[in-house]
Design an enzyme around this catalytic site. Structure first.
Site, mmCIF file in Angstrom:
data_model
loop_
_atom_site.group_PDB
_atom_site.id
_atom_site.type_symbol
_atom_site.label_atom_id
_atom_site.label_comp_id
_atom_site.label_asym_id
_atom_site.label_seq_id
_atom_site.Cartn_x
_atom_site.Cartn_y
_atom_site.Cartn_z
ATOM 1 N N ASN A 211 -112.153 10.107 -44.863
ATOM 2 C CA ASN A 211 -112.843 10.982 -45.826
ATOM 3 C C ASN A 211 -112.520 10.542 -47.247
ATOM 4 O O ASN A 211 -111.760 9.605 -47.459
ATOM 5 C CB ASN A 211 -112.441 12.437 -45.591
ATOM 6 C CG ASN A 211 -110.944 12.630 -45.726
ATOM 7 O OD1 ASN A 211 -110.386 12.459 -46.799
ATOM 8 N ND2 ASN A 211 -110.277 12.935 -44.616
ATOM 9 N N ASP A 279 -110.172 16.037 -38.849
ATOM 10 C CA ASP A 279 -110.121 17.090 -37.816
ATOM 11 C C ASP A 279 -110.335 16.523 -36.413
ATOM 12 O O ASP A 279 -109.942 17.133 -35.426
ATOM 13 C CB ASP A 279 -111.192 18.150 -38.095
ATOM 14 C CG ASP A 279 -110.794 19.027 -39.276
ATOM 15 O OD1 ASP A 279 -109.579 19.187 -39.484
ATOM 16 O OD2 ASP A 279 -111.691 19.525 -39.983
ATOM 17 N N LYS A 289 -112.978 -5.453 -31.198
ATOM 18 C CA LYS A 289 -114.052 -5.093 -32.116
ATOM 19 C C LYS A 289 -115.355 -4.851 -31.356
ATOM 20 O O LYS A 289 -115.773 -5.695 -30.544
ATOM 21 C CB LYS A 289 -114.233 -6.207 -33.150
ATOM 22 C CG LYS A 289 -115.170 -5.832 -34.254
ATOM 23 C CD LYS A 289 -115.364 -6.976 -35.240
ATOM 24 C CE LYS A 289 -116.540 -6.662 -36.136
ATOM 25 N NZ LYS A 289 -117.121 -7.830 -36.743
ATOM 26 N N ASP A 305 -103.264 19.480 -35.562
ATOM 27 C CA ASP A 305 -103.241 20.166 -36.868
ATOM 28 C C ASP A 305 -101.784 20.218 -37.325
ATOM 29 O O ASP A 305 -100.971 20.971 -36.784
ATOM 30 C CB ASP A 305 -103.843 21.571 -36.751
ATOM 31 C CG ASP A 305 -104.049 22.191 -38.122
ATOM 32 O OD1 ASP A 305 -103.116 22.121 -38.963
ATOM 33 O OD2 ASP A 305 -105.152 22.734 -38.382
ATOM 34 N N LYS A 338 -107.481 30.968 -43.615
ATOM 35 C CA LYS A 338 -106.503 29.888 -43.378
ATOM 36 C C LYS A 338 -105.076 30.367 -43.619
ATOM 37 O O LYS A 338 -104.147 29.970 -42.920
ATOM 38 C CB LYS A 338 -106.820 28.684 -44.267
ATOM 39 C CG LYS A 338 -107.986 27.874 -43.706
ATOM 40 C CD LYS A 338 -108.381 26.695 -44.564
ATOM 41 C CE LYS A 338 -109.702 26.132 -44.042
ATOM 42 N NZ LYS A 338 -110.286 25.116 -44.899
HETATM 43 N N1 CTP Z 1 -104.374 20.302 -42.082
HETATM 44 C C1 CTP Z 1 -103.442 19.650 -41.306
HETATM 45 N N2 CTP Z 1 -103.852 19.021 -40.164
HETATM 46 C C2 CTP Z 1 -105.144 19.047 -39.777
HETATM 47 C C3 CTP Z 1 -106.118 19.694 -40.588
HETATM 48 C C4 CTP Z 1 -105.685 20.318 -41.732
HETATM 49 O O1 CTP Z 1 -102.276 19.628 -41.656
HETATM 50 N N3 CTP Z 1 -105.508 18.424 -38.667
HETATM 51 C C5 CTP Z 1 -103.937 21.026 -43.284
HETATM 52 C C6 CTP Z 1 -104.423 20.422 -44.579
HETATM 53 O O2 CTP Z 1 -103.500 19.472 -45.085
HETATM 54 C C7 CTP Z 1 -104.533 21.640 -45.466
HETATM 55 C C8 CTP Z 1 -104.901 22.760 -44.510
HETATM 56 O O3 CTP Z 1 -104.488 22.315 -43.234
HETATM 57 O O4 CTP Z 1 -103.292 21.989 -46.029
HETATM 58 C C9 CTP Z 1 -106.348 23.130 -44.487
HETATM 59 O O5 CTP Z 1 -107.124 22.003 -44.267
HETATM 60 P P1 CTP Z 1 -108.698 22.051 -44.254
HETATM 61 O O6 CTP Z 1 -109.206 20.699 -43.918
HETATM 62 O O7 CTP Z 1 -109.184 22.726 -45.498
HETATM 63 O O8 CTP Z 1 -108.951 23.073 -43.085
HETATM 64 P P2 CTP Z 1 -109.282 22.882 -41.595
HETATM 65 O O9 CTP Z 1 -108.081 23.214 -40.794
HETATM 66 O O10 CTP Z 1 -109.860 21.537 -41.347
HETATM 67 O O11 CTP Z 1 -110.352 24.025 -41.371
HETATM 68 P P3 CTP Z 1 -111.939 24.022 -41.634
HETATM 69 O O12 CTP Z 1 -112.497 22.862 -40.865
HETATM 70 O O13 CTP Z 1 -112.350 25.345 -41.088
HETATM 71 O O14 CTP Z 1 -112.146 23.916 -43.108
#
Ligand code: CTP
Length: 399
Positions: A211, A279, A289, A305, A338
């Protein structure tokens, strides 16, 4: 002032009537057993003499960037590295303007531009000069660069006018500097961990899902922890930013690696999860490859997560566990969700639909959602200033 003991202070004196007060600053610093080196600008020498400065500091006065003698003894880079802190008192509207545009046409401005240390500025000028839009903009710029501004005070001025522009009293200036060293010493007992940047989830050895995260905000937070005396670990995904010295810097690629390093580097008193963790990861990774002629069907599975795991961990959860939420819509609802679902103490939210802030920009506008009090909206500012706002709140909370 016991926290000034053995501290190395580089005092830069610019030309202004309040330069005479700088002699008092030197005297007090020496009384507190600090080491003081001084730079006098050309115009400062019209107000005080190098002889009086050197008599008090017991050190030679530096004044000329092109001096063969100075450069062989201590060049402008060594001079800025030598200092624990640089204080410019008084600083004039002219030097403020030079610093805000990155000019380096004399020893003072060159040393400041080359510095990686804490810089305190104590302005002194006529009230109209202080209130001029250009000075205001310059001061804002310097604040955004992370310079600390002390004063000025309100009062009668040497020019006969009354208003804001008097240099703060030496005692007030020294108290603020002492507080910086005191905080730094007190914070040494704290450990901070920060995750930053994007993760990569590989499809094959050369392709990955990732990303736009630049990692800038997380890096600034880690720097601010370091500068405030914390024992700091920064676990970073692949970014274009330079590694940061003076802290435990760990580079990773995937979410799993970021998670493993996080576990390895806990416990900590505070952890801030700024990383934009992917995610999903690829469940049908090909170790060769992938060729164009192959039929590509990507199969994805939920990634680990990191924040959720740590915030619910029985033994490793930091006292202060802070998540980030980059949102394009429904910021309040998403952040509160969150905060609860990820068992955080705070969620720091920013709106990434606005291109002028967030991801790759140098500025950010955040809101902080607390578990135990009302949320706060901060104004738009540089990521470095956002970092110090966050770290100041962390310090307050931990203490
Ligand atoms: N985060 C994490 N590990 C993941 C996803 C998120 O540690 N696999 C942490 C991010 O570093 C951030 C928080 O969780 O501090 C929220 O991340 P965000 O991407 O905004 O949320 P998501 O959990 O992906 O939820 P959504 O998809 O609903 O926005």
């Amino acid at each position: 002032m016991k926290n000034l003991l053995n501290k190395k202070i580089l005092l830069i004196i610019c030309g202004g009537i309040s330069a005479y007060k700088s002699l008092e600053i030197i005297r007090s610093l020496k009384k507190s057993n600090a080491q003081v080196k001084t730079i006098l600008t050309k115009s400062a020498k019209k107000f005080i003499t190098p002889l009086s400065v050197t008599s008090l500091s017991k050190e030679k006065v530096y004044d000329d960037i092109f001096s063969v003698e100075n450069e062989s003894e201590m060049d402008h880079i060594s001079l800025s590295r030598w200092a624990d802190l640089i204080l410019v008192a008084p600083i004039t509207a002219n030097t403020i303007s030079k610093l805000s545009s990155g000019a380096s046409d004399d020893l003072a401005s060159t040393v400041i531009l080359a510095s990686d240390k804490e810089i305190y500025l104590a302005p002194a000028m006529n009230v109209r000069m202080w209130e001029h839009q250009s000075t205001k903009e310059n001061i804002n710029k310097l604040k955004n660069y992370g310079y600390k501004i002390i004063g000025p005070d309100i009062g009668d001025m040497a020019c006969g006018e009354f208003g804001k522009g008097k240099m703060s009293e030496p005692n007030e200036i020294l108290q603020q500097i002492e507080l910086y060293f005191k905080n730094k010493k007190n914070n040494k007992k704290f450990k901070a961990l920060v995750t930053a940047g994007p993760t990569r989830e590989y499809i094959d050895p050369v392709r990955f899902i990732s990303n736009q995260s630049s990692g800038k905000q997380g890096y600034e937070i880690a720097k601010s922890f370091r500068d405030n005396g914390f024992e700091t670990t920064l676990i970073s995904g692949q970014t274009n930013l330079d590694p940061i010295s003076g802290l435990n810097f760990i580079k990773v690629e995937t979410a799993q690696e970021m998670f493993d390093q996080t576990i390895k580097n806990l416990p900590a008193d505070v952890a801030i999860f700024t990383a934009a963790v992917s995610d999903y990861k690829v469940s049908n990774y090909k170790n060769k490859k992938i060729k164009k002629k192959e039929n590509l069907n990507l199969s994805l599975e939920k990634n680990i997560d990191i924040l959720n795991n740590i915030s619910k961990h029985n033994s490793l959860r930091p006292k202060l566990t802070i998540g980030f939420a980059a949102e394009t819509n429904d910021i309040v609802d998403n952040s509160l969700r969150k905060l609860e679902e990820k068992n955080c103490d705070w969620i720091i939210a920013n709106d990434v639909s606005d291109n002028s802030i967030g991801f790759d920009s140098d500025e950010n506008q955040i809101s902080i959602f607390y578990k135990d009090k009302k949320n706060e909206n901060l104004k738009k500012m540089s990521k470095s200033l956002v970092a110090s706002e966050i770290v100041n709140r962390v310090i307050k909370k931990l203490n």
